[in-house]
Design an enzyme around this catalytic site. Structure first.
Site, PDB file in Angstrom:
ATOM      1  N   ILE A 180     -18.829  26.996 -13.528  1.00  0.00           N
ATOM      2  CA  ILE A 180     -18.759  25.405 -13.290  1.00  0.00           C
ATOM      3  C   ILE A 180     -17.524  24.748 -12.784  1.00  0.00           C
ATOM      4  O   ILE A 180     -17.506  23.921 -12.206  1.00  0.00           O
ATOM      5  CB  ILE A 180     -19.340  24.906 -14.579  1.00  0.00           C
ATOM      6  CG1 ILE A 180     -19.497  23.380 -14.582  1.00  0.00           C
ATOM      7  CG2 ILE A 180     -18.168  25.150 -15.635  1.00  0.00           C
ATOM      8  CD1 ILE A 180     -20.154  22.905 -16.098  1.00  0.00           C
ATOM      9  N   TYR A 216     -16.119  28.165 -24.698  1.00  0.00           N
ATOM     10  CA  TYR A 216     -16.542  26.715 -24.623  1.00  0.00           C
ATOM     11  C   TYR A 216     -17.226  26.441 -26.163  1.00  0.00           C
ATOM     12  O   TYR A 216     -18.245  27.209 -26.332  1.00  0.00           O
ATOM     13  CB  TYR A 216     -17.535  26.507 -23.276  1.00  0.00           C
ATOM     14  CG  TYR A 216     -18.076  25.173 -23.336  1.00  0.00           C
ATOM     15  CD1 TYR A 216     -17.703  24.022 -23.573  1.00  0.00           C
ATOM     16  CD2 TYR A 216     -19.635  25.153 -23.111  1.00  0.00           C
ATOM     17  CE1 TYR A 216     -18.156  22.645 -23.730  1.00  0.00           C
ATOM     18  CE2 TYR A 216     -20.158  24.115 -23.005  1.00  0.00           C
ATOM     19  CZ  TYR A 216     -19.552  22.975 -23.151  1.00  0.00           C
ATOM     20  OH  TYR A 216     -20.209  21.463 -23.026  1.00  0.00           O
ATOM     21  N   ASP A 265     -20.462  31.835 -15.849  1.00  0.00           N
ATOM     22  CA  ASP A 265     -20.542  30.336 -15.675  1.00  0.00           C
ATOM     23  C   ASP A 265     -19.373  29.895 -14.833  1.00  0.00           C
ATOM     24  O   ASP A 265     -18.276  30.205 -15.443  1.00  0.00           O
ATOM     25  CB  ASP A 265     -20.325  29.657 -17.090  1.00  0.00           C
ATOM     26  CG  ASP A 265     -20.670  28.139 -17.219  1.00  0.00           C
ATOM     27  OD1 ASP A 265     -20.236  27.581 -16.223  1.00  0.00           O
ATOM     28  OD2 ASP A 265     -21.212  27.624 -18.076  1.00  0.00           O
ATOM     29  N   LYS A 289     -18.346  18.983 -13.097  1.00  0.00           N
ATOM     30  CA  LYS A 289     -16.966  19.055 -13.266  1.00  0.00           C
ATOM     31  C   LYS A 289     -16.392  18.924 -11.912  1.00  0.00           C
ATOM     32  O   LYS A 289     -15.406  17.944 -11.897  1.00  0.00           O
ATOM     33  CB  LYS A 289     -16.711  20.379 -14.102  1.00  0.00           C
ATOM     34  CG  LYS A 289     -17.530  20.656 -15.129  1.00  0.00           C
ATOM     35  CD  LYS A 289     -17.175  19.701 -16.159  1.00  0.00           C
ATOM     36  CE  LYS A 289     -17.915  19.925 -17.592  1.00  0.00           C
ATOM     37  NZ  LYS A 289     -17.785  18.774 -18.493  1.00  0.00           N
TER      38      LYS A 289
END
Length: 492
Positions: free
Chosen positions: A238, A151, A236, A279
Site C-alpha cells: 500500500i 499494522y 501488502d 496512502k
C-alpha cells in the site's frame, strides 16, 4: 431494549472482540476525536499523529481535477457519460479503470514489471482487500505468519470475519527489525507444534510501522519458503508509491517475474498483492482497494466477493482518467517523494535536537520513534504509562509499539504527513518541552537519590596516625581539618 442488553440477539462474531478496536491504537483516535487540535480554534487540543494519511500533495490532485472537468460525470464536459456510469454494475469494474490501475502499478514500480488488467480485483480499500483475501485463502482457525511489528488493524482486517489467526514472526531492533529466515522457520515450526495450520505469510512492503523496505533477497527467501511449504505469500504494498529515499522499492511482482519459472524459486499461484490509493495519493475517502493475484481461482472468487465492497463507478471513471495521464503521474510521484523526504527530515531532525532517535526509514508517512530511554522500566505496562502521559498531558496522539505487537517496549509510531507545516512545528515544540522536562525530573530524582544514599551512610571519619597524647585520634570528614595533611600547622 426490553428483555436485557440485546447482545444475545446478535451473533458471536458481532459481539466478540475480534474487531480489534479495544487497543491503544484506536483509543488514541478516540482521545483525538473528543478534543481535536485546530490552529485557529483549539490550539490546546490533541494533535493527530496516529493516522497514516498523506495530505502533503493533495494540491496537485486538486489542480489536475480543476483542469480536467471531463473526468467528472457531474460537469458539462463529462455529462455525456452520466447514464453509462450511473448504471454500470459489472463486478469486474470499468475496463478503463482496471487498465489504468494496472498501468499505474507498473509505473510506481519503475516500469520493471507489468500487470494484467484482468487480474485486478476491486475492493473497498486495503481493508476490504485483506478481508477478501483471508476469506479466499484460509478457514477459521488457520493462521497467517506476520513479522513484528505489524499494522495494528490487521487483527481486524484479516481476522474478524474470517476467523483466522495472526501469529508473530519475532523481529528485533538489534538488526533494525529485519525479517530473517531463522525467525520465519521458527514461527512456522512453532505453529505446527501447536497444531495450527499455517496458510500464509503476510508482509507489508514498505513496512507499516517501520517505514523500511524489504530487500530483493528477503523477498526471494519468502517466495522460496512459501513455495517449499505450499503456503500463500500475501504482500501488502500500500506504500509502494511513498518511497522517498534509497534503497529503492522492490515489489514481489519483480521476484515473480524473475523466479516464477525457476523450479522451487516461486510458485506464482501462491502470490497475492494488496494495494490501495489511500496512502500514496491521500485518498482514503475514495475507498479504492485492489487485489492482484497470480492465481486464477483466487481472482474468480475475489470477484464474486466484490459485490460486498464495490468501488463507486463515478470514482472509477475519475481515477481512470487521472491514472492514465502518465505525464502527470510521473510528476506527482516525483514531487510527492520530494515532499515526503523533506517532512521526514524535518521531523526526525527536530527529534534529534532533544536526543530522540528513530529507526532509519525511507518510506511511508511516519517514523518509528525510540523512547525506550524514557521508560521507568522495560515493560509493556511502562510503555502504556508513558503513552497515556503523551496523550493526555502532551496531547499528541502517537501509537505505542505494543499496539503493533512489538516485543520491545518503548517504540512509538508517529505519523507526520497528515498535517501542515505549522501544526508539525507545534507538535515538535510539545515534544521538546516534554523531553526536557522529563530529563530535568530525572536529574532531580537522581540528585535526591544520591543525597539519600549519602545520608544513609552517616558521618564519615578519617583515621589519622597518633602523634602523642595531644593528637586527635579522629577528625570528622565534615570538618575543614579533615581535608588537610596531619603535618599542617593548623592540625597541630
Amino acid at each position: 431494549m426490553a428483555g436485557g442488553s440485546g447482545s444475545e440477539l446478535l451473533s458471536r462474531i458481532a459481539t466478540g472482540d475480534g474487531h480489534g478496536e479495544n487497543s491503544s491504537y484506536f483509543d488514541g483516535w478516540k482521545a483525538y476525536d473528543t478534543n481535536p487540535f485546530d490552529l485557529d480554534h483549539n490550539r490546546d487540543g490533541v494533535i493527530q499523529m496516529g493516522l497514516a494519511e498523506n495530505q502533503l500533495s493533495l494540491d496537485l490532485i486538486e489542480e489536475w481535477s480543476m483542469s480536467h472537468p471531463e473526468a467528472s460525470i457531474c460537469t458539462p464536459q463529462g455529462a455525456s457519460q452520466f447514464r453509462r456510469i450511473a448504471n454500470f454494475q459489472d463486478y469486474h469494474g470499468l475496463p478503463e479503470f482496471r487498465e489504468a490501475m494496472a498501468k499505474f502499478m507498473g509505473q510506481v514500480r519503475g516500469g520493471k514489471v507489468t500487470f494484467d488488467p484482468d487480474r485486478v480485483v476491486m475492493c473497498g480499500g486495503a481493508t476490504g482487500a485483506q478481508d477478501t483475501l483471508a476469506f479466499c485463502l484460509a478457514d477459521p482457525g488457520d493462521a497467517y505468519l506476520v513479522p513484528t511489528p505489524y499494522y495494528a488493524a490487521f487483527d481486524r482486517d484479516c481476522c474478524w470475519r474470517s476467523g483466522i489467526k495472526l501469529l508473530p514472526i519475532e523481529c528485533h531492533s538489534s538488526n533494525g527489525f529485519a525479517l530473517t529466515e531463522d525467525a520465519l522457520v521458527q514461527a512456522y515450526e512453532g505453529a505446527r507444534a501447536q497444531g495450527v495450520r499455517v496458510k500464509g505469510v503476510l508482509v507489508t512492503n514498505p513496512s507499516n510501522p517501520l517505514g523500511t523496505v524489504l530487500s530483493r533477497s528477503t523477498l526471494a527467501m519468502l517466495a522460496e519458503f512459501a513455495t517449499a511449504r505450499r503456503v500463500h505469500l500475501i504482500c501488502d504494498e500500500i506504500y509502494a508509491g511513498s518511497v522517498f529515499a534509497k534503497p529503492d522499492f522492490v515489489s514481489i511482482a519483480e521476484v515473480v517475474a524473475e523466479r516464477g519459472d525457476v523450479p522451487g524459486g516461486c510458485n506464482r499461484d501462491l502470490v497475492h498483492i494488496a494495494y490501495s490509493l489511500s496512502k500514496d495519493f491521500g485518498l482514503p475517502g475514495f475507498r479504492v482497494g485492489v487485489i492482484y493475484s497470480y492465481n486464477d481461482a483466487v481472482v474468480s472468487c475475489a470477484r464474486k466477493m466484490s459485490s460486498f465492497g464495490l468501488v463507486s463507478s463515478q470514482t472509477q471513471f475519475f481515477l481512470a482518467r487521472m491514472l492514465s495521464d502518465g505525464e502527470f503521474m510521473a510528476r506527482f510521484l516525483a514531487e510527492s517523494a520530494r515532499r515526503l523526504a523533506r517532512r521526514h527530515e524535518r521531523f526526525t531532525s527536530g527529534l534529534r535536537e532533544v536526543g530522540i532517535t528513530c529507526l532509519e526509514g525511507n518510506a511511508g508517512l511516519f517514523s518509528w520513534m525510540d523512547l525506550r530511554g524514557m521508560l521507568r522500566d522495560r515493560t509493556p505496562e511502562a510503555e502504556l504509562e508513558l503513552w497515556r502521559v503523551i496523550i493526555h498531558e502532551v496531547k499528541l496522539n502517537v501509537s505505542p509499539g505494543t499496539s503493533f505487537h512489538c516485543g520491545e517496549p518503548g517504540w512509538f509510531r508517529v505519523c507526520h504527513a497528515n498535517m501542515d507545516d505549522e501544526t508539525l512545528e507545534v507538535a515538535l515544540e510539545r515534544i521538546h518541552s516534554f523531553v526536557r522536562e522529563h530529563h530535568q525530573r530525572q536529574r532531580q530524582q537522581q540528585q535526591k537519590a544520591k543525597a539519600k544514599r549519602w545520608a544513609a551512610r552517616g558521618p564519615l571519619h578519617l583515621s589519622l596516625p597518633r602523634r602523642g597524647a595531644a593528637a586527635a585520634s579522629h577528625l570528622a570528614l565534615s570538618s575543614p581539618l579533615a581535608l588537610m595533611s596531619p603535618q599542617s600547622p593548623m592540625v597541630r
